[in-house]
Design a protein around this motif. Structure first.
Motif, PDB file in Angstrom:
ATOM      1  N   THR A  48       0.839  -1.213   0.000  1.00 56.04           N
ATOM      2  CA  THR A  48       0.000   0.000   0.000  1.00 56.04           C
ATOM      3  C   THR A  48       0.868   1.255   0.000  1.00 56.04           C
ATOM      4  N   ARG A  49       1.935   1.231   0.782  1.00 60.17           N
ATOM      5  CA  ARG A  49       2.819   2.396   0.854  1.00 60.17           C
ATOM      6  C   ARG A  49       3.442   2.703  -0.507  1.00 60.17           C
ATOM      7  N   VAL A  50       3.849   1.652  -1.245  1.00 65.05           N
ATOM      8  CA  VAL A  50       4.424   1.858  -2.571  1.00 65.05           C
ATOM      9  C   VAL A  50       3.388   2.484  -3.503  1.00 65.05           C
ATOM     10  N   CYS A  51       2.166   1.981  -3.461  1.00 67.00           N
ATOM     11  CA  CYS A  51       1.105   2.540  -4.304  1.00 67.00           C
ATOM     12  C   CYS A  51       0.874   4.019  -3.982  1.00 67.00           C
ATOM     13  N   LYS A  52       0.915   4.361  -2.713  1.00 63.51           N
ATOM     14  CA  LYS A  52       0.730   5.763  -2.319  1.00 63.51           C
ATOM     15  C   LYS A  52       1.895   6.623  -2.799  1.00 63.51           C
ATOM     16  N   LYS A  53       3.111   6.079  -2.736  1.00 66.17           N
ATOM     17  CA  LYS A  53       4.270   6.830  -3.216  1.00 66.17           C
ATOM     18  C   LYS A  53       4.194   7.071  -4.727  1.00 66.17           C
ATOM     19  N   LEU A  54       3.470   6.191  -5.419  1.00 68.56           N
ATOM     20  CA  LEU A  54       3.295   6.339  -6.867  1.00 68.56           C
ATOM     21  C   LEU A  54       2.155   7.299  -7.206  1.00 68.56           C
ATOM     22  N   GLY A  55       1.464   7.777  -6.161  1.00 65.81           N
ATOM     23  CA  GLY A  55       0.421   8.781  -6.388  1.00 65.81           C
ATOM     24  C   GLY A  55      -1.001   8.275  -6.285  1.00 65.81           C
ATOM     25  N   GLU A  61      -6.949   1.598  -5.804  1.00 61.41           N
ATOM     26  CA  GLU A  61      -6.953   2.655  -6.820  1.00 61.41           C
ATOM     27  C   GLU A  61      -5.910   2.360  -7.899  1.00 61.41           C
ATOM     28  N   TYR A  62      -4.801   1.761  -7.519  1.00 56.91           N
ATOM     29  CA  TYR A  62      -3.787   1.398  -8.508  1.00 56.91           C
ATOM     30  C   TYR A  62      -4.367   0.402  -9.512  1.00 56.91           C
ATOM     31  N   LYS A  63      -5.148  -0.581  -9.009  1.00 57.62           N
ATOM     32  CA  LYS A  63      -5.765  -1.560  -9.906  1.00 57.62           C
ATOM     33  C   LYS A  63      -6.796  -0.894 -10.823  1.00 57.62           C
ATOM     34  N   LEU A  64      -7.541   0.084 -10.303  1.00 56.87           N
ATOM     35  CA  LEU A  64      -8.501   0.817 -11.134  1.00 56.87           C
ATOM     36  C   LEU A  64      -7.775   1.553 -12.255  1.00 56.87           C
TER      37      LEU A  64
END
Length: 242
Positions: A48-55, A61-64
């Motif tokens: 989750t932290r990596v996904c948040k760092k990616l914006g 939300e990354y999967k969407l």
């Protein structure tokens, strides 16, 4: 912060997670957060932290984002195919065939053909010159728009200009220079209402959607250009055998 800067901000473990998420997007978009964490042997919070760092707000939300990108890509591909099918249908009309024959006759009546192009058009111009040479016609290609034609070519030389927009200043200056030297000019461009097409003696338009990005790259597919060149080449061969 753009994506490159975001990726640079990741530590070594976070970067490995990013590579995993980005490597097989079709598979990742259907996985659960727990599945990803288990495969990578990390905690769910780390993913989750990596996904948040990616914006993104998180893994969901990354999967969407992945699903939206895939759907949009498929839509673009479908639209491009439809425009190409439309072009090929138009290429069989009497007016389109007549344009090809007119240009082919002009080429047969000339002593030499010069192909001009910039960028991607330059690569296609080179291909066209090689193709015409293989068909037994004296042809050259030019990708330097400052090239001089004085005392080298005469009114028996035909110039074929490849330009997507038909509005490039360097290209239109070349057309004017060629015509001032008595050369006949053919323009193959996206639209026959372009400045280049209006300046030419003969013009062929292929009419497909085109946008220019911030780097001035044209998005128009060049498949029609290849088809037009090969159609002219085939017609020339028929005329020379007659």
């Amino acid at each position: 912060m753009n994506l490159l800067e975001k990726v640079k901000s990741l530590n070594e473990l976070e970067y490995l997670i990013y590579v995993y998420l980005n490597k097989d997007k079709n598979r990742v978009k259907d996985l659960k957060l727990k599945d990803v964490a288990d495969e990578l042997h990390v905690s769910q919070s780390m993913v989750t932290r990596v996904c948040k760092k990616l914006g993104f707000d998180g893994f969901s939300e990354y999967k969407l984002h992945l699903r939206y990108t895939e759907e949009n890509s498929q839509k673009v591909k479908s639209e491009k195919l439809n425009y190409l099918l439309d072009y090929f249908q138009r290429s069989t009309t009497e007016s389109s065939i007549a344009q090809i024959k007119t240009v082919a006759n002009a080429i047969v009546d000339s002593s030499e053909v010069l192909f001009f192009g910039l960028g991607l058009s330059s690569a296609i111009a080179k291909y066209a010159a090689l193709l015409f040479n293989r068909k037994g016609f004296r042809t050259a290609f030019v990708d330097d728009m400052s090239w001089r034609v004085e005392n080298i070519y005469d009114s028996k030389t035909l110039a074929i200009i490849l330009t997507v927009s038909g509005e490039t200043e360097e290209v239109n200056k070349v057309i004017l220079n060629l015509k001032n030297r008595g050369l006949k000019v053919v323009v193959i461009s996206n639209k026959e209402i372009s400045t280049a097409a209006k300046l030419a003696d003969y013009s062929i338009g292929y009419y497909v959607p085109n946008n220019r990005d911030k780097y001035f790259h044209n998005s128009a597919t060049q498949v029609p250009v290849i088809h037009i060149i090969e159609s002219i080449s085939d017609e020339i061969q028929s005329l020379m055998k007659a």
